[in-house]
Design a protein around this motif. Structure first.
Motif, PDB file in Angstrom:
ATOM      1  N   LEU A  21      -7.277 -13.140 -18.920  1.00 19.76           N
ATOM      2  CA  LEU A  21      -7.784 -13.951 -18.070  1.00 19.76           C
ATOM      3  C   LEU A  21      -7.210 -15.435 -18.540  1.00 19.76           C
ATOM      4  N   PHE A  22      -6.905 -16.275 -17.620  1.00 16.47           N
ATOM      5  CA  PHE A  22      -6.684 -17.744 -17.764  1.00 16.47           C
ATOM      6  C   PHE A  22      -7.753 -18.459 -17.906  1.00 16.47           C
ATOM      7  N   LYS A  23      -8.052 -19.119 -19.046  1.00 15.56           N
ATOM      8  CA  LYS A  23      -9.400 -19.961 -19.102  1.00 15.56           C
ATOM      9  C   LYS A  23     -10.621 -19.073 -18.606  1.00 15.56           C
ATOM     10  N   GLY A  24     -10.555 -17.784 -18.549  1.00 12.56           N
ATOM     11  CA  GLY A  24     -11.793 -17.095 -18.508  1.00 12.56           C
ATOM     12  C   GLY A  24     -11.942 -16.984 -17.031  1.00 12.56           C
ATOM     13  N   ASP A  25     -11.070 -17.138 -16.051  1.00 10.00           N
ATOM     14  CA  ASP A  25     -11.007 -16.980 -14.750  1.00 10.00           C
ATOM     15  C   ASP A  25     -10.661 -15.655 -14.259  1.00 10.00           C
ATOM     16  N   TYR A  26     -11.615 -14.951 -13.609  1.00 11.89           N
ATOM     17  CA  TYR A  26     -11.402 -13.711 -13.067  1.00 11.89           C
ATOM     18  C   TYR A  26     -10.518 -13.350 -12.051  1.00 11.89           C
ATOM     19  N   GLU A  27     -10.067 -14.595 -11.354  1.00  3.87           N
ATOM     20  CA  GLU A  27      -9.140 -14.777 -10.268  1.00  3.87           C
ATOM     21  C   GLU A  27      -7.504 -15.027 -11.024  1.00  3.87           C
ATOM     22  N   ARG A  28      -7.619 -15.116 -12.180  1.00  3.45           N
ATOM     23  CA  ARG A  28      -6.031 -15.540 -12.656  1.00  3.45           C
ATOM     24  C   ARG A  28      -6.197 -14.497 -13.886  1.00  3.45           C
ATOM     25  N   GLN A  29      -5.704 -13.278 -13.435  1.00  5.42           N
ATOM     26  CA  GLN A  29      -5.634 -12.190 -14.490  1.00  5.42           C
ATOM     27  C   GLN A  29      -4.279 -11.802 -14.550  1.00  5.42           C
ATOM     28  N   THR A  30      -3.841 -11.500 -15.816  1.00 11.47           N
ATOM     29  CA  THR A  30      -2.640 -10.893 -16.086  1.00 11.47           C
ATOM     30  C   THR A  30      -2.787  -9.324 -16.579  1.00 11.47           C
ATOM     31  N   ASP A  31      -2.090  -8.336 -15.900  1.00  9.01           N
ATOM     32  CA  ASP A  31      -2.269  -7.219 -16.175  1.00  9.01           C
ATOM     33  C   ASP A  31      -1.023  -6.618 -17.185  1.00  9.01           C
ATOM     34  N   TYR A  32      -1.059  -5.876 -18.093  1.00  8.70           N
ATOM     35  CA  TYR A  32      -0.090  -5.623 -19.030  1.00  8.70           C
ATOM     36  C   TYR A  32      -0.170  -3.966 -18.885  1.00  8.70           C
ATOM     37  N   GLU A  33       1.030  -3.549 -19.001  1.00 12.11           N
ATOM     38  CA  GLU A  33       1.350  -1.914 -18.588  1.00 12.11           C
ATOM     39  C   GLU A  33       1.174  -1.007 -19.830  1.00 12.11           C
ATOM     40  N   VAL A  34       0.797  -1.472 -20.808  1.00  7.51           N
ATOM     41  CA  VAL A  34       0.356  -0.766 -22.012  1.00  7.51           C
ATOM     42  C   VAL A  34      -0.860  -0.167 -21.875  1.00  7.51           C
ATOM     43  N   ALA A  35      -1.066   1.221 -22.482  1.00  5.59           N
ATOM     44  CA  ALA A  35      -2.211   1.853 -22.212  1.00  5.59           C
ATOM     45  C   ALA A  35      -3.244   1.117 -23.438  1.00  5.59           C
ATOM     46  N   PRO A  36      -4.500   0.969 -23.448  1.00  5.09           N
ATOM     47  CA  PRO A  36      -5.214   0.454 -24.414  1.00  5.09           C
ATOM     48  C   PRO A  36      -5.196   1.179 -25.848  1.00  5.09           C
ATOM     49  N   ALA A  37      -5.130   2.352 -25.661  1.00  7.00           N
ATOM     50  CA  ALA A  37      -5.464   3.498 -26.948  1.00  7.00           C
ATOM     51  C   ALA A  37      -3.993   3.355 -27.446  1.00  7.00           C
ATOM     52  N   ALA A  38      -2.790   3.119 -27.023  1.00  8.76           N
ATOM     53  CA  ALA A  38      -1.380   3.050 -27.404  1.00  8.76           C
ATOM     54  C   ALA A  38      -1.337   1.677 -28.196  1.00  8.76           C
ATOM     55  N   LEU A  39      -1.941   0.674 -27.344  1.00 10.47           N
ATOM     56  CA  LEU A  39      -1.795  -0.926 -28.144  1.00 10.47           C
ATOM     57  C   LEU A  39      -2.739  -0.746 -29.198  1.00 10.47           C
ATOM     58  N   ALA A  40      -3.926  -0.112 -29.341  1.00  8.38           N
ATOM     59  CA  ALA A  40      -4.587  -0.158 -30.630  1.00  8.38           C
ATOM     60  C   ALA A  40      -3.870   0.643 -31.724  1.00  8.38           C
ATOM     61  N   ALA A  41      -3.275   2.016 -31.270  1.00 13.30           N
ATOM     62  CA  ALA A  41      -2.801   2.570 -32.052  1.00 13.30           C
ATOM     63  C   ALA A  41      -1.499   1.954 -32.920  1.00 13.30           C
ATOM     64  N   SER A  42      -0.691   1.099 -32.312  1.00  9.35           N
ATOM     65  CA  SER A  42       0.260   0.250 -32.732  1.00  9.35           C
ATOM     66  C   SER A  42      -0.029  -0.829 -33.717  1.00  9.35           C
ATOM     67  N   TYR A  43      -1.597  -1.447 -33.284  1.00  8.50           N
ATOM     68  CA  TYR A  43      -1.955  -2.464 -34.015  1.00  8.50           C
ATOM     69  C   TYR A  43      -2.310  -1.862 -35.450  1.00  8.50           C
ATOM     70  N   ALA A  44      -3.145  -0.562 -35.257  1.00  8.10           N
ATOM     71  CA  ALA A  44      -3.368   0.015 -36.659  1.00  8.10           C
ATOM     72  C   ALA A  44      -2.248   0.340 -37.467  1.00  8.10           C
ATOM     73  N   ASP A  45      -1.156   0.886 -36.940  1.00  3.96           N
ATOM     74  CA  ASP A  45       0.131   1.232 -37.747  1.00  3.96           C
ATOM     75  C   ASP A  45       0.786  -0.002 -38.491  1.00  3.96           C
ATOM     76  N   THR A  46       0.540  -1.016 -37.801  1.00  4.73           N
ATOM     77  CA  THR A  46       0.945  -2.286 -38.466  1.00  4.73           C
ATOM     78  C   THR A  46       0.393  -2.927 -39.624  1.00  4.73           C
ATOM     79  N   GLY A  47      -0.957  -2.434 -39.454  1.00  2.00           N
ATOM     80  CA  GLY A  47      -1.802  -2.628 -40.920  1.00  2.00           C
ATOM     81  C   GLY A  47      -2.995  -3.535 -40.417  1.00  2.00           C
ATOM     82  N   ALA A  48      -3.244  -3.948 -39.146  1.00  3.74           N
ATOM     83  CA  ALA A  48      -4.398  -4.711 -39.021  1.00  3.74           C
ATOM     84  C   ALA A  48      -5.793  -3.821 -39.418  1.00  3.74           C
ATOM     85  N   GLU A  49      -6.754  -4.407 -40.151  1.00  2.87           N
ATOM     86  CA  GLU A  49      -7.939  -4.036 -40.478  1.00  2.87           C
ATOM     87  C   GLU A  49      -9.138  -4.087 -39.273  1.00  2.87           C
TER      88      GLU A  49
END
Length: 244
Positions: A21-49
């Motif tokens: 969201l832009f400044k917390g505005d629910y009417e100004r939302q950007t969607d991302y095509e990546v699946a949440p679980a896939a994004l989390a897996a990529s962050y984990a693989d990169t080394g995020a704790e």
């Protein structure tokens, strides 16, 4: 300067999808095509704790609307701090049962500080993150609630010391006016907080646009930083951020 520093990638969820969201505005939302679980897996693989998860539906409606997706994110293997929609002790316990390491308390931290103090004593300060998301209005740092949609009387300068005295350890503070804007973090806010409540581990959030923002937030007294849109839009990589 904080002696240790944690870079925390963030995933904001709405209807099971990754959004910002832009400044917390629910009417100004950007969607991302990546699946949440896939994004989390990529962050984990990169080394995020750690992974920071916000249930935007929950924050607005007062329920744990994305609990199923949250469990999938926990399965990626990082420690997860999550919030949005926590309104009761039962909600806190449900998040712990889902595998969350730290529950983020936002609206309740502002509306019911005495209840939150009881939970700090019950669950311990390592299991709770106090979210004091703020914007500067009428000469003070105000603390809106309910997905930043409702005004509250309490101010940041009242509640931050209150929680420090109550034994809290982790505080997350987002400058709402910079959230999702890629305009740089509010360093004066974090300097102010780190001086006012030096014993709290302060997580900075909102506006990060480049790697130097991570370094300057640390120099301003933060002990961690939450990264959302800048990672999603490739301003820099998580590996580069961790290397800072």
């Amino acid at each position: 300067m904080a002696s240790s520093f944690t870079v925390i990638p963030a995933i904001d969820l709405r209807q099971g999808k990754v959004v910002r969201l832009f400044k917390g505005d629910y009417e100004r939302q950007t969607d991302y095509e990546v699946a949440p679980a896939a994004l989390a897996a990529s962050y984990a693989d990169t080394g995020a704790e750690w992974l920071h998860v916000v249930d935007l539906d929950g924050a607005r409606e007062g329920n744990l609307a994305n609990l199923k997706t949250l469990r999938e994110l926990v399965a990626a293997g990082m420690k997860v701090q999550a919030g949005g929609g926590v309104r009761s002790r039962a909600d806190v316990e449900r998040l712990f049962e889902a595998g969350v390491q730290r529950v983020v308390l936002g609206s309740l931290s502002v509306r019911e500080p005495n209840t939150v103090c009881e939970w700090l004593a019950t669950f311990g300060p390592e299991r709770l993150t106090i979210a004091l998301d703020t914007h500067f209005r009428d000469g003070a740092w105000r603390l809106p609630s309910a997905g930043w949609l409702e005004a509250e009387k309490a101010t940041l300068d009242e509640l931050a010391p209150f929680y420090a005295d109550a034994g809290a350890k982790h505080v997350l503070s987002t400058d709402i006016d910079r959230d999702g804007t890629l305009s740089g973090p509010n360093l004066s806010l974090y300097r102010h907080l780190s001086q006012r409540v030096p014993k709290l581990a302060l997580q900075a959030s909102g506006g990060v646009r480049e790697l130097d923002d991570i370094r300057t937030a640390r120099e301003a007294g933060a002990s961690g930083i939450v990264l959302g849109r800048a990672l999603l839009e490739g301003r820099f990589t998580l590996a580069e951020a961790l290397a800072c």
